[in-house]
Scaffold this motif. Structure first.
Motif, PDB file in Angstrom:
ATOM      1  N   UNK A 148       0.832  -1.207   0.000  1.00 52.86           N
ATOM      2  CA  UNK A 148       0.000   0.000   0.000  1.00 52.86           C
ATOM      3  C   UNK A 148       0.867   1.258   0.000  1.00 52.86           C
ATOM      4  N   UNK A 149       1.912   1.249   0.808  1.00 48.40           N
ATOM      5  CA  UNK A 149       2.790   2.419   0.910  1.00 48.40           C
ATOM      6  C   UNK A 149       3.513   2.677  -0.409  1.00 48.40           C
ATOM      7  N   UNK A 150       3.916   1.616  -1.084  1.00 46.80           N
ATOM      8  CA  UNK A 150       4.585   1.766  -2.378  1.00 46.80           C
ATOM      9  C   UNK A 150       3.582   2.200  -3.442  1.00 46.80           C
ATOM     10  N   UNK A 151       2.349   1.715  -3.343  1.00 46.69           N
ATOM     11  CA  UNK A 151       1.293   2.192  -4.237  1.00 46.69           C
ATOM     12  C   UNK A 151       1.121   3.696  -4.107  1.00 46.69           C
ATOM     13  N   UNK A 152       1.226   4.203  -2.883  1.00 46.65           N
ATOM     14  CA  UNK A 152       1.127   5.646  -2.656  1.00 46.65           C
ATOM     15  C   UNK A 152       2.229   6.393  -3.404  1.00 46.65           C
ATOM     16  N   UNK A 153       3.446   5.876  -3.365  1.00 50.32           N
ATOM     17  CA  UNK A 153       4.549   6.509  -4.100  1.00 50.32           C
ATOM     18  C   UNK A 153       4.244   6.543  -5.587  1.00 50.32           C
ATOM     19  N   UNK A 154       3.741   5.432  -6.118  1.00 54.44           N
ATOM     20  CA  UNK A 154       3.447   5.338  -7.547  1.00 54.44           C
ATOM     21  C   UNK A 154       2.330   6.296  -7.955  1.00 54.44           C
ATOM     22  N   UNK A 155       1.353   6.471  -7.091  1.00 53.37           N
ATOM     23  CA  UNK A 155       0.303   7.454  -7.354  1.00 53.37           C
ATOM     24  C   UNK A 155       0.882   8.864  -7.315  1.00 53.37           C
ATOM     25  N   UNK A 156       1.769   9.112  -6.346  1.00 52.88           N
ATOM     26  CA  UNK A 156       2.406  10.420  -6.256  1.00 52.88           C
ATOM     27  C   UNK A 156       3.167  10.775  -7.518  1.00 52.88           C
ATOM     28  N   UNK A 157       3.900   9.811  -8.073  1.00 50.49           N
ATOM     29  CA  UNK A 157       4.629  10.048  -9.319  1.00 50.49           C
ATOM     30  C   UNK A 157       3.654  10.369 -10.446  1.00 50.49           C
ATOM     31  N   UNK A 158       2.536   9.619 -10.493  1.00 41.21           N
ATOM     32  CA  UNK A 158       1.531   9.845 -11.536  1.00 41.21           C
ATOM     33  C   UNK A 158       0.945  11.248 -11.443  1.00 41.21           C
ATOM     34  N   UNK A 159       0.638  11.699 -10.244  1.00 47.68           N
ATOM     35  CA  UNK A 159       0.078  13.038 -10.066  1.00 47.68           C
ATOM     36  C   UNK A 159       1.121  14.125 -10.310  1.00 47.68           C
ATOM     37  N   UNK A 160       2.381  13.836  -9.967  1.00 47.73           N
ATOM     38  CA  UNK A 160       3.457  14.789 -10.256  1.00 47.73           C
ATOM     39  C   UNK A 160       3.551  15.079 -11.754  1.00 47.73           C
ATOM     40  N   UNK A 161       3.338  14.035 -12.547  1.00 45.79           N
ATOM     41  CA  UNK A 161       3.552  14.147 -13.992  1.00 45.79           C
ATOM     42  C   UNK A 161       2.284  14.507 -14.765  1.00 45.79           C
ATOM     43  N   UNK A 162       1.160  14.532 -14.079  1.00 49.49           N
ATOM     44  CA  UNK A 162      -0.098  14.860 -14.733  1.00 49.49           C
ATOM     45  C   UNK A 162      -0.863  15.862 -13.873  1.00 49.49           C
ATOM     46  N   UNK A 163      -0.735  17.127 -14.197  1.00 49.14           N
ATOM     47  CA  UNK A 163      -1.296  18.197 -13.365  1.00 49.14           C
ATOM     48  C   UNK A 163      -2.805  18.350 -13.538  1.00 49.14           C
TER      49      UNK A 163
END
Length: 392
Positions: A122-137
């Motif tokens: 779950x915690x790693x999923x959070x990182x992956x979501x964060x990267x996705x949101x970083x790259x898609x404003x």
């Protein structure tokens, strides 16, 4: 004239005397600091040795790996061999991937060094979501979740579900009715039912609402399954491929495994297997505020927010009161909300724990699923390691 020379000599003598005293005092200070440092190191080393001895004595149950990394240096790395083949003979070993006593899958994936992470996933999923949101404003944590999960053209019977935001899912405040605090083999446990269903997303969405989104913390693995679907919608890539491209490859993680759900999605709530060394890399990435080798993998703001006690005094039945961020537990924080410890926490004894003040990482893998050990490795950092380092 003699009087003037005498006065000058006196002043020079006093200056030299003061300088000498200061120099001696400085040496004494350095000596004291060296002694204190050596003493602290000896105490720290003794505590580590004591924990290792207690693990070998069985006080912490079935532990597979114990690592401590500080300032990018490995201070401890212990591997423990457990005879799981013999241990599970007394338990049901039905041959399917979600049986936790099936040694083909748990705790190691098919006799490799890949260890189940369970809810650390779950915690790693959070990182992956964060990267996705970083790259898609176009999207952020305030964005509504349902259009990203089921599309805009489907009308939900319960309109309250339309108000669930991405942040509500991240902080386990979706408002969905969910029971995951009983034994995992309890057939009324929603995680058990989720993993027994053919379509995980449909199962989660079928749950009724019991609270207004954003108002009530209820630990919910199904919420993280929905986050995995959101990552796929935002990136147009299934999360395992997104992880490979944006997280694992940059970190040099080449060996891993994800469980796939019956409906072709990825188990983002508990299905990732990594080596302990690679799990420690995730910890190092976070301690370095999202940077790896001078490359910003995930934004510093995401790391800071994720590992901050957005929710305080969360009261899960299975742990002491603590804070919660974006899929990260905050076992200890100051009155002003500054994080002292944050951690990923997985079923059976999977822990990735960080103490940012001391640039310290602890990794535990274990498999205490059939009995409760005398001591818990979850408490090692807070109750044993940090007191030895005099971190308060």
């Amino acid at each position: 004239m003699k009087a003037i020379l005498t006065a000058t000599r006196k002043r020079l003598f006093l200056i030299l005397l003061i300088a000498t005293l200061i120099g001696c005092n400085s040496k004494n200070k350095n000596s004291i600091l060296d002694i204190q440092k050596t003493t602290s190191q000896k105490v720290f080393s003794a505590v580590i040795d004591s924990i290792n001895l207690e693990i070998n004595n069985g006080d912490y149950g079935l532990v597979d790996r114990f690592m401590i990394i500080q300032n990018d240096s490995v201070l401890a790395d212990f591997k423990y061999k457990q005879d799981y083949e013999t241990i599970v003979k007394k338990y049901d070993t039905t041959n399917h991937q979600y049986n936790f006593n099936n040694t083909d899958w748990h705790p190691y994936y098919k006799n490799s060094e890949l260890h189940t992470l369970q809810s650390v996933t779950k915690s790693i999923t959070s990182i992956l979501l964060g990267i996705a949101l970083d790259l898609n404003k176009e999207y952020n944590v305030s964005s509504k979740a349902m259009p990203l999960i089921i599309g805009n053209n489907i009308t939900l019977k319960d309109e309250h579900k339309q108000n669930i935001s991405i942040e509500d899912l991240l902080t386990m405040r979706s408002g969905l009715q969910w029971n995951e605090e009983t034994d995992h083999n309890d057939t009324t446990n929603d995680c058990f039912r989720l993993e027994s269903s053919d379509n995980w997303i449909d199962y989660v969405l079928s749950k009724p609402m019991e609270a207004t989104p954003g108002t009530k913390f209820v630990y919910n693995g199904g919420a993280t399954v929905l986050l995995g679907k959101i990552v796929r919608t935002i990136t147009n890539k299934r999360i395992d491929l997104w992880a490979e491209e944006k997280l694992f490859k940059p970190l040099g993680i080449t060996d891993y495994y994800w469980k796939e759900t019956p409906d072709g999605e990825i188990d983002t709530e508990g299905g990732l297997y990594l080596k302990a060394e690679d799990l420690a890399k995730i910890g190092s990435l976070l301690l370095n505020k999202g940077k790896w080798n001078d490359t910003q993998i995930v934004s510093e703001s995401w790391v800071t927010t994720s590992t901050s006690p957005i929710l305080k005094d969360v009261k899960p039945k299975w742990r002491r009161d603590m804070g919660y961020g974006y899929q990260w537990w905050i076992p200890e924080y100051s009155v002003d909300g500054k994080t002292r410890i944050y951690a990923g926490n997985g079923y059976g004894g999977q822990y990735l724990m960080m103490a940012p003040v001391h640039n310290l990482i602890i990794v535990f893998n274990g498999w205490n699923i059939n009995s409760e050990p005398k001591k818990s490795t979850w408490s090692v950092l807070q109750d044993r390691i940090l007191p030895a380092l005099k971190i308060k």
